[in-house]
Design a protein around this motif. Structure first.
Motif, PDB file in Angstrom:
ATOM      1  N   THR A 264       0.882  -1.278  -0.182  1.00 54.97           N
ATOM      2  CA  THR A 264      -0.166  -0.162   0.051  1.00 54.97           C
ATOM      3  C   THR A 264       0.896   1.220   0.075  1.00 54.97           C
ATOM      4  O   THR A 264       2.010   1.048   0.328  1.00 54.97           O
ATOM      5  N   VAL A 265       0.320   2.265  -0.576  1.00 59.57           N
ATOM      6  CA  VAL A 265       0.890   3.703  -0.279  1.00 59.57           C
ATOM      7  C   VAL A 265       0.366   4.340   0.748  1.00 59.57           C
ATOM      8  O   VAL A 265      -0.787   4.254   0.791  1.00 59.57           O
ATOM      9  N   VAL A 266       1.277   5.135   1.492  1.00 66.22           N
ATOM     10  CA  VAL A 266       0.705   5.658   2.725  1.00 66.22           C
ATOM     11  C   VAL A 266      -0.402   6.461   2.430  1.00 66.22           C
ATOM     12  O   VAL A 266      -0.370   7.445   1.510  1.00 66.22           O
ATOM     13  N   ARG A 267      -1.381   6.640   3.319  1.00 62.46           N
ATOM     14  CA  ARG A 267      -2.552   7.476   3.424  1.00 62.46           C
ATOM     15  C   ARG A 267      -2.786   8.095   4.644  1.00 62.46           C
ATOM     16  O   ARG A 267      -2.785   7.272   5.504  1.00 62.46           O
ATOM     17  N   LEU A 268      -2.871   9.191   4.891  1.00 66.73           N
ATOM     18  CA  LEU A 268      -2.879   9.720   6.059  1.00 66.73           C
ATOM     19  C   LEU A 268      -4.441  10.496   6.283  1.00 66.73           C
ATOM     20  O   LEU A 268      -4.527  11.626   6.503  1.00 66.73           O
ATOM     21  N   ASN A 269      -5.373   9.485   6.830  1.00 66.49           N
ATOM     22  CA  ASN A 269      -6.687   9.878   6.994  1.00 66.49           C
ATOM     23  C   ASN A 269      -6.949  10.254   8.284  1.00 66.49           C
ATOM     24  O   ASN A 269      -6.214   9.993   9.272  1.00 66.49           O
ATOM     25  N   GLY A 270      -7.951  11.051   8.649  1.00 66.47           N
ATOM     26  CA  GLY A 270      -8.385  11.621   9.989  1.00 66.47           C
ATOM     27  C   GLY A 270      -7.234  12.127  10.641  1.00 66.47           C
ATOM     28  O   GLY A 270      -6.377  12.923  10.238  1.00 66.47           O
ATOM     29  N   GLY A 301      -3.298  15.545  -4.565  1.00 66.19           N
ATOM     30  CA  GLY A 301      -3.045  17.064  -3.795  1.00 66.19           C
ATOM     31  C   GLY A 301      -3.396  16.977  -2.339  1.00 66.19           C
ATOM     32  O   GLY A 301      -2.913  17.651  -1.737  1.00 66.19           O
ATOM     33  N   ASN A 302      -3.771  15.896  -1.731  1.00 60.47           N
ATOM     34  CA  ASN A 302      -4.116  15.534  -0.464  1.00 60.47           C
ATOM     35  C   ASN A 302      -3.223  14.565   0.082  1.00 60.47           C
ATOM     36  O   ASN A 302      -2.641  14.084  -0.607  1.00 60.47           O
ATOM     37  N   VAL A 303      -3.476  14.387   1.347  1.00 62.68           N
ATOM     38  CA  VAL A 303      -2.479  13.238   2.216  1.00 62.68           C
ATOM     39  C   VAL A 303      -3.258  12.051   2.319  1.00 62.68           C
ATOM     40  O   VAL A 303      -2.989  10.942   2.840  1.00 62.68           O
ATOM     41  N   ASN A 304      -4.618  12.058   1.684  1.00 62.46           N
ATOM     42  CA  ASN A 304      -5.376  10.972   2.026  1.00 62.46           C
ATOM     43  C   ASN A 304      -6.732  11.061   0.892  1.00 62.46           C
ATOM     44  O   ASN A 304      -7.177  12.037   0.218  1.00 62.46           O
ATOM     45  N   ASP A 305      -7.039   9.995   0.297  1.00 67.30           N
ATOM     46  CA  ASP A 305      -8.108   9.646  -0.699  1.00 67.30           C
ATOM     47  C   ASP A 305      -8.811   8.448  -0.131  1.00 67.30           C
ATOM     48  O   ASP A 305      -8.534   7.451  -0.131  1.00 67.30           O
ATOM     49  N   SER A 306     -10.043   8.611   0.054  1.00 72.34           N
ATOM     50  CA  SER A 306     -10.979   7.682   0.607  1.00 72.34           C
ATOM     51  C   SER A 306     -11.789   6.663  -0.344  1.00 72.34           C
ATOM     52  O   SER A 306     -12.441   5.876  -0.062  1.00 72.34           O
ATOM     53  N   ARG A 307     -11.484   6.861  -1.637  1.00 67.67           N
ATOM     54  CA  ARG A 307     -12.206   6.227  -2.480  1.00 67.67           C
ATOM     55  C   ARG A 307     -11.492   4.837  -2.703  1.00 67.67           C
ATOM     56  O   ARG A 307     -10.632   4.469  -2.745  1.00 67.67           O
ATOM     57  N   ASN A 310      -8.694   3.400  -4.829  1.00 68.32           N
ATOM     58  CA  ASN A 310      -7.629   4.341  -5.124  1.00 68.32           C
ATOM     59  C   ASN A 310      -6.703   4.568  -3.842  1.00 68.32           C
ATOM     60  O   ASN A 310      -5.572   5.013  -3.932  1.00 68.32           O
ATOM     61  N   ARG A 311      -7.402   4.372  -2.577  1.00 73.30           N
ATOM     62  CA  ARG A 311      -6.917   4.942  -1.436  1.00 73.30           C
ATOM     63  C   ARG A 311      -5.678   4.101  -1.095  1.00 73.30           C
ATOM     64  O   ARG A 311      -4.824   4.824  -0.380  1.00 73.30           O
ATOM     65  N   MET A 312      -5.664   2.870  -1.194  1.00 76.58           N
ATOM     66  CA  MET A 312      -4.554   2.106  -0.934  1.00 76.58           C
ATOM     67  C   MET A 312      -3.296   2.104  -1.829  1.00 76.58           C
ATOM     68  O   MET A 312      -2.207   2.188  -1.358  1.00 76.58           O
ATOM     69  N   ARG A 313      -3.699   2.408  -2.971  1.00 74.49           N
ATOM     70  CA  ARG A 313      -2.301   2.334  -4.117  1.00 74.49           C
ATOM     71  C   ARG A 313      -2.177   4.095  -4.570  1.00 74.49           C
ATOM     72  O   ARG A 313      -1.063   4.200  -5.114  1.00 74.49           O
ATOM     73  N   GLY A 314      -3.060   4.790  -4.537  1.00 72.39           N
ATOM     74  CA  GLY A 314      -2.567   6.211  -4.991  1.00 72.39           C
ATOM     75  C   GLY A 314      -2.732   6.200  -6.434  1.00 72.39           C
ATOM     76  O   GLY A 314      -2.984   5.369  -7.038  1.00 72.39           O
ATOM     77  N   ASP A 315      -2.773   7.621  -6.856  1.00 71.50           N
ATOM     78  CA  ASP A 315      -2.800   7.945  -8.241  1.00 71.50           C
ATOM     79  C   ASP A 315      -1.763   8.774  -8.652  1.00 71.50           C
ATOM     80  O   ASP A 315      -0.996   9.217  -7.605  1.00 71.50           O
ATOM     81  N   GLY A 316      -1.507   9.137  -9.873  1.00 73.86           N
ATOM     82  CA  GLY A 316      -0.142  10.142 -10.257  1.00 73.86           C
ATOM     83  C   GLY A 316       1.022   9.294 -10.641  1.00 73.86           C
ATOM     84  O   GLY A 316       1.067   8.167 -10.676  1.00 73.86           O
ATOM     85  N   ASN A 317       1.991  10.162 -11.097  1.00 72.16           N
ATOM     86  CA  ASN A 317       3.205   9.455 -11.601  1.00 72.16           C
ATOM     87  C   ASN A 317       3.978   8.874 -10.487  1.00 72.16           C
ATOM     88  O   ASN A 317       4.494   7.673 -10.855  1.00 72.16           O
ATOM     89  N   ILE A 318       4.011   9.341  -9.338  1.00 65.88           N
ATOM     90  CA  ILE A 318       4.805   8.534  -8.275  1.00 65.88           C
ATOM     91  C   ILE A 318       4.120   7.326  -8.065  1.00 65.88           C
ATOM     92  O   ILE A 318       4.855   6.193  -7.761  1.00 65.88           O
ATOM     93  N   ALA A 319       2.724   7.483  -7.694  1.00 70.74           N
ATOM     94  CA  ALA A 319       2.303   6.238  -7.494  1.00 70.74           C
ATOM     95  C   ALA A 319       2.470   5.131  -8.633  1.00 70.74           C
ATOM     96  O   ALA A 319       2.480   3.814  -8.296  1.00 70.74           O
TER      97      ALA A 319
END
Length: 357
Positions: A264-270, A301-307, A310-319
């Motif tokens: 997983t890619v880190v996501r920082l929810n809550g 552009g955020n540090v969390n995506d709850s979809r 998408n939320r576990m793997r992320g989007d964009g070039n780095i992901a």
């Protein structure tokens, strides 16, 4: 825990979070604004405390479609491991505590878990779907050495022939090798170990009370040799801190006997967003901006995506670079070539239990 010279003197050694963020469900918040003039102020006890309570149930159905489990079982709430990124921190707020230091120092121990587990397994119509231990907090966290609840749950699972999935980052699991080996003979268990870095300096800061990467590799090797199917979750990968380790981690775990890997890619929810930001600023001030922006780039552009999805793997070039690297090195190391299906067909309520009805 290894601290750099620039780490503040008031750093809570051996803890991941460095403060208690406000509980979103609490009406009031108490803060210490000035040292002087507040004689009655009492600093919180730094020791871990255990809280015992009654639970209505112990097995939870997982409705999230992207976490890879149908049911989870957690004998403890809160976790002394203190991983700064842990998504389970937010759940501690439902119990009236903070997701920060409280999560690491106030551990809820579900001593009635074995009784509730038996009750659940004896429900009419239960189809013996795989139940995952540690779906939220680590079932082999330090408290397990004292309370031995996880071992009792495994003994019950073996008696009922209930298939179990497990994930941990604690070498205490080796204590239960005898039970796990018997379950594996019947294709009733698979174990994942969590390893997100082989860098001991990073590990000791980000996961302060966990076992070393070397010890986690020992878990993979010893359980694999004992015939237990082993996987590794390379999670969470933190862009700019640990993502470059993907090739080495996957090669190393394959050499130790792992047959599967996920990430997983880190996501920082809550509340985790503020906890991790504070930790990153204090431990890596020289690269804070770079790492923070790389995390944001993985979540629109955020540090969390709850979809979901998408939320576990992320989007964009780095992901995408992380995704491509992971797939490539899984293929090179022959990981994920065989899908493990645990056996639900052996499940049976023991005759002694049936007699009670």
């Amino acid at each position: 825990m290894i601290l750099d010279k620039e780490t503040p003197d008031n750093y809570h050694k051996g803890r991941g979070a460095q403060f208690n963020p406000h509980n979103r469900f609490a009406k009031n918040d108490y803060v210490k604004e000035h040292d002087e003039g507040i004689d009655e102020w009492q600093e919180e006890d730094q020791k871990t405390t255990f809280i015992f309570g009654k639970s209505k149930s112990i097995v939870n159905k997982v409705d999230s479609p992207d976490v890879g489990m149908l049911y989870s079982l957690n004998p403890y709430q809160g976790c002394e491991h203190g991983c700064t990124y842990c998504y389970a921190r937010n759940a501690h707020e439902y119990w009236g505590f903070s997701a920060g230091l409280d999560f690491e120092r106030k551990i809820i121990v579900k001593t009635d878990a074995p009784v509730l587990f038996k009750k659940f397994l004896e429900r009419k119509g239960w189809n013996a779907s795989v139940i995952s231990l540690s779906g939220n907090t680590d079932c082999y966290q330090p408290a397990e050495r004292r309370f031995k609840i996880t071992r009792q749950l495994l003994e019950i699972a073996l008696t009922y022939k209930q298939p179990i999935g497990m994930i941990t980052k604690n070498a205490l699991i080796l204590r239960d090798l005898d039970i796990l080996q018997e379950m594996a003979k019947l294709n009733l268990c698979m174990v994942y170990v969590s390893i997100n870095s082989l860098n001991e300096k990073l590990r000791s800061k980000m996961e302060p009370r966990t076992t070393t990467a070397k010890q986690r590799l020992k878990i993979v090797e010893e359980l694999s040799k004992a015939g237990i199917p082993m996987g590794v979750m390379v999670a969470p990968l933190v862009p700019g801190l640990s993502d470059h380790e993907i090739p080495m981690i996957l090669k190393t775990i394959a050499n130790c006997g792992a047959i599967a890997a996920g990430y997983t890619v880190v996501r920082l929810n809550g509340a985790i967003g503020g906890i991790f930001e504070d930790w990153l600023r204090k431990n890596y001030p020289d690269r804070f901006e770079k790492v923070w922006h790389m995390i944001q780039s993985c979540h629109g552009g955020n540090v969390n995506d709850s979809r979901f999805g998408n939320r576990m793997r992320g989007d964009g070039n780095i992901a995408q670079l992380i995704r491509d690297s992971f797939k490539l090195h899984c293929r090179l190391n022959h990981l994920n070539e065989k899908k493990i299906e645990l056996n639900s067909g052996l499940f049976k309520i023991p005759q002694a239990q049936l007699g009670l009805f």
